[in-house]
Design an enzyme around this catalytic site. Structure first.
Site, PDB file in Angstrom:
ATOM      1  N   HIS A 188       9.953 -20.225 -17.467  1.00 34.00           N
ATOM      2  CA  HIS A 188      10.572 -20.239 -18.797  1.00 34.00           C
ATOM      3  C   HIS A 188      10.288 -18.858 -19.403  1.00 34.00           C
ATOM      4  CE1 HIS A 188      11.323 -22.263 -22.827  1.00 34.00           C
ATOM      5  NE2 HIS A 188      10.656 -21.192 -23.204  1.00 34.00           N
ATOM      6  N   HIS A 240      11.213 -15.416 -21.925  1.00 34.34           N
ATOM      7  CA  HIS A 240      11.848 -14.882 -23.140  1.00 34.34           C
ATOM      8  C   HIS A 240      12.132 -13.397 -22.938  1.00 34.34           C
ATOM      9  CE1 HIS A 240      11.643 -18.215 -26.137  1.00 34.34           C
ATOM     10  NE2 HIS A 240      10.870 -18.700 -25.193  1.00 34.34           N
ATOM     11  N   CYS A 292       9.975 -19.178 -30.671  1.00 35.89           N
ATOM     12  CA  CYS A 292       9.081 -20.200 -31.229  1.00 35.89           C
ATOM     13  C   CYS A 292       8.693 -19.813 -32.644  1.00 35.89           C
ATOM     14  CB  CYS A 292       7.830 -20.322 -30.354  1.00 35.89           C
ATOM     15  SG  CYS A 292       6.641 -21.473 -31.058  1.00 35.89           S
TER      16      CYS A 292
END
Ligand code: COA
Ligand code: ZN
Length: 310
Positions: free
Chosen positions: A205, A207, A238
């Site tokens: 995952h 970014h 986030c």
């Protein structure tokens, strides 16, 4: 035969959670449908967290119940405490995801628990899920850097992975929550994890805060990772991790993988249409690094059509 790579679309969870403009249930489902039309079959769809903490997730249950094609599409719901687990099950979730950050400060900022308590809570949720026949994916978030505590030792990620696997987690997803990783570091971490447990249980995952998400994905791919979280248009971030920017854009990763001969089952032109839906819903321009190229292609096609019509 081409090797398959799973693209787990997180746009309506990680992607939207930081967006100030509330997207109603119909809007979220419309975005899901546009992505399914493009060939997406895996989604992290909503988080069952406090709507006071994340207002965008206030309609999680309604969205979850309305998700299209639930027999065919693989949906998971993010839960960060037992109340969230109860709500997700009630809404029909068959797979739940959890996010265990690597440091006390990040867990406290995100879920108001120190690392040890968060580990205990997720261990308990995984146990309940096993009893209930529910699948589980444990994220080790901030695995490649913490906004509060900086560098994260590989041993910490190994230790937390072991704890989540001992608890019974089906899959582990390694998250670069703030996009601080570089490809050499990403390669080393996945090599260590894959050597210990095999690459097959892991996802990545990533970014794109510092424009390295795609190269980090390539590094993970080289270590055998075949499951990636991405977000349509590069939406994301986030709210509790200072400095976190958007996720790796679905269209960028799918384009790279398709070009490189991997099988994603996803059509990039369909993703272009899904980006347009997402842009309308959040009211701002979106798009990964491929967008400029798309726009230039469209301009060229339009010019050619205009010339042909003259
Ligand atoms: N869903 C809905 N409401 C919830 C909830 C959940 N999963 N968990 C707690 N709440 C509510 C409680 O009912 C309580 O409501 P009230 O004020 O009306 O009585 C309130 O939230 C506080 O409950 P408490 O158990 O004391 O939680 P907290 O204040 O310690 O907050 C979290 C902890 C986890 C609920 C909150 O920090 C949260 O939801 N964070 C979201 C983090 C996130 O989404 N991060 C991004 C993805 S990783
Ligand atoms: Zn994220």
């Amino acid at each position: 035969m081409a090797e398959k790579v799973v693209i787990n679309e997180v746009g309506i969870r990680d992607g939207l959670q930081i967006q100030p403009k509330f997207v109603d249930t119909q809007g979220k489902l419309e975005l899901c449908r546009a992505l399914i039309d493009a060939g997406v079959t895996w989604f992290e769809a909503m988080s069952f967290v406090s709507p006071k903490a994340v207002p965008q997730m206030a309609n999680a249950a309604e969205v979850y119940k309305g998700l299209p094609d639930q027999d065919r599409i693989n949906y998971s719901a993010l839960v960060l405490n037992e109340k969230g687990y109860d709500r997700a099950i009630e809404a029909g979730a068959k797979v739940v995801a959890m996010a265990l950050a690597t440091t006390d400060k990040m867990n406290e900022a995100n879920i108001r628990m120190p690392l040890r308590t968060a580990t205990d809570v997720f261990t308990k949720i995984i146990g309940r899920a096993k009893d209930d026949g529910i699948g589980t994916r444990a994220y080790i978030s901030t695995a490649l850097g913490c906004p509060f505590e900086g560098d994260v030792p590989v041993e910490t990620v190994v230790d937390l992975t072991a704890k989540m696997l001992d608890a019974g987690a089906d899959r582990i997803s390694i998250a670069d929550t703030i996009g601080s990783a570089n490809p050499a570091q990403t390669q080393r971490l996945f090599a260590t994890l894959a050597e210990k447990w095999g690459a097959g249980i892991f996802g990545a995952h990533l970014h794109d805060t510092r424009a390295l998400a795609l190269t980090n994905a390539w590094a993970a791919l080289g270590e055998g990772i075949r499951e990636f979280d991405t977000s349509i248009g590069g939406l994301g971030g986030c709210p509790f991790a200072p400095g976190a920017a958007g996720n790796l854009a679905t269209e960028d990763l799918v384009f790279m993988l398709n070009e490189a001969g991997y099988e994603t089952g996803i059509d990039v032109a369909g993703l272009r249409r899904a980006v347009a839906v997402a842009e309308r819903l959040v009211g701002m321009p979106l798009g990964g690094r491929i967008t400029k190229w798309w726009v230039s292609q469209e301009r060229r096609t339009a010019q050619a059509a205009a010339q042909a019509a003259e």
